[in-house]
Design a protein around this motif. Structure first.
Motif, short mmCIF file in Angstrom:
data_model
loop_
_atom_site.label_atom_id
_atom_site.label_comp_id
_atom_site.label_asym_id
_atom_site.label_seq_id
_atom_site.Cartn_x
_atom_site.Cartn_y
_atom_site.Cartn_z
N LEU A 1 0.84 -1.21 0.00
CA LEU A 1 0.00 0.00 0.00
C LEU A 1 0.87 1.25 0.00
N MET A 2 1.94 1.24 0.78
CA MET A 2 2.84 2.40 0.81
C MET A 2 3.57 2.54 -0.52
N GLY A 3 4.06 1.43 -1.06
CA GLY A 3 4.83 1.48 -2.31
C GLY A 3 3.98 1.84 -3.52
N LEU A 4 2.77 1.29 -3.59
CA LEU A 4 1.93 1.50 -4.76
C LEU A 4 1.10 2.79 -4.71
N LEU A 5 0.62 3.13 -3.52
CA LEU A 5 -0.26 4.30 -3.41
C LEU A 5 0.29 5.40 -2.50
N GLY A 6 1.40 5.12 -1.82
CA GLY A 6 1.96 6.12 -0.91
C GLY A 6 1.08 6.35 0.31
N ARG A 7 0.31 5.36 0.70
CA ARG A 7 -0.63 5.48 1.82
C ARG A 7 -0.24 4.54 2.96
N ILE A 8 -0.61 4.93 4.17
CA ILE A 8 -0.33 4.12 5.36
C ILE A 8 -1.50 3.18 5.61
N ALA A 9 -1.19 1.93 5.92
CA ALA A 9 -2.22 0.91 6.13
C ALA A 9 -2.75 0.94 7.56
N GLY A 10 -3.31 2.07 7.95
CA GLY A 10 -3.97 2.19 9.24
C GLY A 10 -5.46 1.98 9.05
N ILE A 11 -6.00 0.94 9.62
CA ILE A 11 -7.40 0.57 9.38
C ILE A 11 -8.33 1.70 9.81
N ASN A 12 -8.04 2.32 10.94
CA ASN A 12 -8.87 3.41 11.42
C ASN A 12 -8.97 4.53 10.39
N GLY A 13 -7.85 4.94 9.85
CA GLY A 13 -7.84 6.01 8.85
C GLY A 13 -8.47 5.60 7.53
N ILE A 14 -8.24 4.35 7.13
CA ILE A 14 -8.82 3.86 5.88
C ILE A 14 -10.34 3.83 5.98
N LEU A 15 -10.85 3.27 7.06
CA LEU A 15 -12.30 3.17 7.22
C LEU A 15 -12.95 4.54 7.42
N SER A 16 -12.36 5.39 8.23
CA SER A 16 -12.95 6.71 8.45
C SER A 16 -12.92 7.53 7.16
N GLY A 17 -11.87 7.39 6.36
CA GLY A 17 -11.82 8.08 5.07
C GLY A 17 -12.85 7.54 4.09
N LEU A 18 -13.13 6.26 4.18
CA LEU A 18 -14.15 5.64 3.32
C LEU A 18 -15.53 6.19 3.65
N ILE A 19 -15.81 6.34 4.94
CA ILE A 19 -17.12 6.82 5.39
C ILE A 19 -17.24 8.33 5.19
N ALA A 20 -16.19 9.07 5.54
CA ALA A 20 -16.26 10.54 5.50
C ALA A 20 -16.15 11.12 4.09
N LEU A 21 -15.50 10.41 3.19
CA LEU A 21 -15.25 10.94 1.85
C LEU A 21 -15.82 10.02 0.77
N PRO A 22 -17.16 9.86 0.71
CA PRO A 22 -17.72 8.89 -0.24
C PRO A 22 -17.48 9.22 -1.72
N ASN A 23 -17.19 10.46 -2.05
CA ASN A 23 -16.98 10.84 -3.45
C ASN A 23 -15.52 11.14 -3.76
N SER A 24 -14.63 10.77 -2.86
CA SER A 24 -13.21 11.04 -3.02
C SER A 24 -12.57 10.11 -4.04
N SER A 25 -11.45 10.56 -4.61
CA SER A 25 -10.69 9.70 -5.53
C SER A 25 -10.05 8.54 -4.78
N ASP A 26 -9.94 8.65 -3.46
CA ASP A 26 -9.38 7.58 -2.63
C ASP A 26 -10.41 6.50 -2.31
N TRP A 27 -11.66 6.71 -2.64
CA TRP A 27 -12.73 5.82 -2.21
C TRP A 27 -12.53 4.40 -2.72
N ALA A 28 -12.13 4.21 -3.97
CA ALA A 28 -12.04 2.87 -4.57
C ALA A 28 -11.02 1.99 -3.84
N TRP A 29 -9.82 2.50 -3.60
CA TRP A 29 -8.82 1.66 -2.93
C TRP A 29 -9.21 1.41 -1.47
#
Length: 142
Positions: free
Chosen positions: A23-51
């Motif tokens: 995840l860090m190498g391909l998308l430059g993102r940290i694999a923190g479940i809390n942040g991933i899930l909260s971003g999924l819920i809070a940003l439903p129309n974000s470009s990050d939503w799919a991953w």
């Protein structure tokens, strides 16, 4: 008493590490479940939503992969009531909010990046877990 399974533990840890590095190498993102899930819920129309959705679906769908490979799911024994599980979940949610992340973000990814904040957070998680187990097993006697 929980059975110690060193090979399965090693394999699981390696897979978690591999997923975090990917995840860090391909998308430059940290694999923190809390942040991933909260971003999924809070940003439903974000470009990050799919991953984010794919990551969460992978977490939820992984037992199906185990079932397909092994033909059975591991036996689970939960020695506490659903109410206690709910209370524990709320406390963990509060803790991840106060600590700006969860054990996966701080413990796996943050320590690997030598983040002082993540090291402090992980030491706090572990100390709290140690105290909790001691109190429940030796003070309360449950």
């Amino acid at each position: 008493m929980t059975e110690f399974t060193p090979l399965m533990s090693l394999a699981g840890g390696a897979l978690i590490g591999l997923a975090a590095v990917a995840l860090m190498g391909l998308l430059g993102r940290i694999a923190g479940i809390n942040g991933i899930l909260s971003g999924l819920i809070a940003l439903p129309n974000s470009s990050d939503w799919a991953w984010r959705a794919a990551f969460v679906l992978g977490l939820l769908g992984s037992p199906l992969i185990v079932l397909m490979i092994a033909g059975t799911l591991p036996a689970l024994s939960v020695p506490v009531s659903p109410i206690m599980i709910g209370i524990g979940g709320v406390l963990v949610g509060i803790g991840t909010s106060l600590g700006s992340g969860c054990t996966s973000g701080h413990g796996v990814c943050g320590i690997a990046r030598l983040s002082k904040r993540s090291i402090a957070a992980t030491l706090t998680f572990m100390a709290t877990a140690l105290i909790t187990v001691f109190v429940i097993r030796h003070v309360i006697g449950a």
